[in-house]
Design a protein around this motif. Sequence first.
Motif, PDB file in Angstrom:
ATOM      1  N   SER A  17       0.622  -1.421  -0.291  1.00  0.00           N
ATOM      2  CA  SER A  17      -0.114   0.100  -0.426  1.00  0.00           C
ATOM      3  C   SER A  17       0.841   0.950  -0.036  1.00  0.00           C
ATOM      4  N   GLY A  18       1.895   1.362   0.427  1.00  0.00           N
ATOM      5  CA  GLY A  18       2.846   2.311   0.733  1.00  0.00           C
ATOM      6  C   GLY A  18       3.592   3.065  -0.791  1.00  0.00           C
ATOM      7  N   GLU A  30      -4.059   6.137 -10.305  1.00  0.00           N
ATOM      8  CA  GLU A  30      -5.609   5.612  -9.514  1.00  0.00           C
ATOM      9  C   GLU A  30      -4.610   4.809  -9.358  1.00  0.00           C
ATOM     10  N   ILE A  31      -5.212   3.963  -7.193  1.00  0.00           N
ATOM     11  CA  ILE A  31      -5.431   3.312  -7.317  1.00  0.00           C
ATOM     12  C   ILE A  31      -6.331   1.590  -7.036  1.00  0.00           C
ATOM     13  N   LYS A  49      -6.651  -2.504   5.666  1.00  0.00           N
ATOM     14  CA  LYS A  49      -7.292  -1.031   4.988  1.00  0.00           C
ATOM     15  C   LYS A  49      -6.488   0.469   4.538  1.00  0.00           C
ATOM     16  N   LEU A  50      -6.202   0.913   3.924  1.00  0.00           N
ATOM     17  CA  LEU A  50      -5.919   2.564   4.300  1.00  0.00           C
ATOM     18  C   LEU A  50      -6.864   3.140   4.660  1.00  0.00           C
ATOM     19  N   PRO A  52      -9.832   6.930   4.997  1.00  0.00           N
ATOM     20  CA  PRO A  52      -9.529   7.943   3.938  1.00  0.00           C
ATOM     21  C   PRO A  52      -8.166   8.842   4.141  1.00  0.00           C
ATOM     22  N   ALA A  53      -7.771   9.500   5.032  1.00  0.00           N
ATOM     23  CA  ALA A  53      -6.732   9.708   5.657  1.00  0.00           C
ATOM     24  C   ALA A  53      -5.462   9.071   4.851  1.00  0.00           C
ATOM     25  N   GLN A  54      -5.070   8.273   5.069  1.00  0.00           N
ATOM     26  CA  GLN A  54      -4.239   7.814   4.832  1.00  0.00           C
ATOM     27  C   GLN A  54      -4.058   7.411   3.217  1.00  0.00           C
ATOM     28  N   ARG A  55      -4.903   7.610   2.662  1.00  0.00           N
ATOM     29  CA  ARG A  55      -4.795   7.670   0.970  1.00  0.00           C
ATOM     30  C   ARG A  55      -4.534   8.430   0.697  1.00  0.00           C
ATOM     31  N   ALA A  56      -4.110   9.790   1.221  1.00  0.00           N
ATOM     32  CA  ALA A  56      -3.263  11.010   0.844  1.00  0.00           C
ATOM     33  C   ALA A  56      -4.095  11.729   0.011  1.00  0.00           C
TER      34      ALA A  56
END
Length: 306
Positions: A17-18, A30-31, A49-50, A52-56
């Motif tokens: 994910s990172g 886009e992922i 699961k990331l 929403p904030a972690q999805r940057a």
Amino acid sequence: MPQPVITVVGPTATGKSGLSLRLAEALGGEIVNADSMQLYRGMDIGTAKLTPAQRAGVPHHLLDIWEVTEAASVSEYQRLARAVIGEVSGRGRIPILVGGSGLYIRAAIDKLEFPGTDPLLRDGLEAELADLGAAALHARLARADPAAAAAILPGNGRRIVRALEVIELSGRPFSATLPGYESLYPAVQIGLRLPRDELDRRIADRVSQMWQAGFVAEVRALASRGLGAGRTASRALGYAQVLRFLAGEWPEEQAAAETVRATRRFARRQEAWFRRDPRISWLAADDPAVADRALVVLKQSGLLAR
């Protein structure tokens, strides 16, 4: 030049994910989720699961689309994923498929066709699985399709049932549904790997963090929404173990320890699956410069328009 499809694959806990976020930010991507359990609503902590904030701010697709009571369907995922790939590419953005579900990755990008399903046949096979056990059905599969039996673990009842169903419906070996590695799209695949001891350590740390983040409460809430009846979701790593704790079958400490053991076994199977694909460029997940190295691989592929 058409937009390529990038995949980021490998065992759980390797940092897919990172890396995908860094590639998306660098390339205008886009992922597209290719983790079969992140498709389920509410299965967040246990699937890493990331938030929403972690999805940057990077758009993410195919998360939270199924209820936990729905059975997973790789053919349905294939339809949805290809539609998203077309839509993202059509806007001039790069689709980046991310996940450790190898069959889902191949379903999205490769020339695979999946036979349909027959609810009555499936229910009958599921009943046999419950009555006879996975080993008995695996022995039947070995007689009907030795190649498929060799590729499916004797304890993986869900895949054994699906293989037997496909054989019955199509009259062809289940192994014939996975032809050679031929992509529908211009594609570049990045794989992340770690030494075995480091991967095992990360898995143990992740399970510990899951418990600290309230994983048991998440499973309890999902159980009230029918998780236990979900043919696929109830068997997910961690969720199956916590359900046994909530049912009084195991103490909580055993549920956590069994989650670590099951996840390590699953990571070995992921490694074996992806290792067979000759198209994957492998990078060390613990390399601080892994994102830069991935960008070099992508640029050297000659598929990037920019």
